[in-house]
Design an enzyme around this catalytic site. Structure first.
Site, PDB file in Angstrom:
ATOM      1  N   VAL A 186      37.010  88.079  60.017  1.00 30.20           N
ATOM      2  CA  VAL A 186      36.479  86.884  59.343  1.00 30.20           C
ATOM      3  C   VAL A 186      35.191  86.393  60.016  1.00 30.20           C
ATOM      4  CG1 VAL A 186      38.697  86.184  58.368  1.00 30.20           C
ATOM      5  CG2 VAL A 186      38.055  85.371  60.654  1.00 30.20           C
ATOM      6  N   HIS A 200      39.608  89.424  54.046  1.00 32.32           N
ATOM      7  CA  HIS A 200      40.383  88.279  54.547  1.00 32.32           C
ATOM      8  C   HIS A 200      39.554  86.997  54.620  1.00 32.32           C
ATOM      9  CE1 HIS A 200      43.539  91.129  56.587  1.00 32.32           C
ATOM     10  NE2 HIS A 200      43.691  91.028  55.289  1.00 32.32           N
ATOM     11  N   CYS A 256      38.211  73.977  42.294  1.00 32.24           N
ATOM     12  CA  CYS A 256      37.396  74.683  41.288  1.00 32.24           C
ATOM     13  C   CYS A 256      37.025  76.102  41.712  1.00 32.24           C
ATOM     14  CB  CYS A 256      36.144  73.878  40.944  1.00 32.24           C
ATOM     15  SG  CYS A 256      34.837  73.961  42.200  1.00 32.24           S
TER      16      CYS A 256
HETATM   17 ZN   LIG Z   1      35.183  72.153  43.609  1.00 34.18          ZN
END
Ligand SMILES: [Zn+2]
Length: 236
Positions: free
Chosen positions: A93, A109, A120
């Protein structure tokens, strides 16, 4: 026209360890007395967001003090020079592959230097701390979280990875334990579709029996040598 083999490369913690990135794995893999498996879960994020955000804030901050090593640089050199298809899939990461210059890269990952809106799905490049309660710039929901695949969540890009493995002529696994699925199964998928398979690792991994060839040693030594070998063969 020369036909260049299609390559899929998988990298894991062993590549970043040589840059000094802590892995929190194995015996004593605790962070402030917590098992890492108990911190990096959707349940922990819901129960104690401050704890989970602080864990990733500290790991993100630690990136400032580390640099790509010879293995990252060699893979970036291969990416730039290889005329055939190539996909570098990393379980790491950190951003050391991109800082070294790799572009054909998939972070399965997630990434420390990215924030994800749980509402969203918008993503934002992120530096510094990401406190709980940070609003999303796209939808204004107070729902930004680390853009990290937690234990129990589906890794990113699995369809793209499976498609690349099905087309691969060569699959190379570097610095991974071979113990964490689904990545541990990639070698069998690649073999099933006829790819040659190579493992570069410090020690024999749990999946060593699935590889045509295993080379043992530090990634910073093995990877540059392998890249030189591949590029000189391609130019021959
Ligand atoms: Zn958002």
């Amino acid at each position: 026209m020369a036909d260049h083999p299609s390559i899929v490369i998988l990298t894991g913690a062993g590549v970043s360890a040589e840059s000094g990135i802590a892995t929190f794995r194995g015996p004593g893999g605790l962070w402030e007395g917590h098992r890492v498996e108990d911190v990096c879960t959707p349940e922990a994020l819901a129960r104690d967001p401050a704890l989970v955000h602080r864990f990733y804030d500290l790991r993100r901050a630690a990136l400032d003090g580390v640099q790509p090593n010879a293995a990252h640089r060699a893979l970036a050199r291969l990416d730039a020079a290889w005329p055939g298809e190539l996909l570098l899939v990393t379980q790491n990461v950190d951003d050391l592959h991109e800082r070294a210059g790799s572009t054909r890269l998939l972070h399965m990952h997630g990434k420390l230097r990215s924030a994800l809106c749980a509402r969203c799905g918008a993503r934002a490049a992120w530096a510094g701390a990401l406190p709980p309660g940070t609003a999303c710039a796209a939808c204004e929901a107070v729902a930004l979280r680390p853009d990290i695949v937690f234990f129990g969540e589906m890794p990113y890009g699995i369809d793209a990875i499976e498609a690349a493995l099905a087309r691969a002529d060569l699959f190379v696994s570097i610095g991974t334990s071979g113990a964490v699925y689904p990545a541990a199964g990639f070698v069998r998928t690649a073999r099933h579709h006829g790819a040659a398979t190579l493992e570069l690792n410090l020690d024999p991994s749990d999946g060593s029996i699935w590889f045509d060839e295993s080379r043992m040693g530090p990634a910073g030594v093995l990877v540059p040598a392998w890249v030189d070998e591949l590029l000189s063969r391609a130019q021959a």
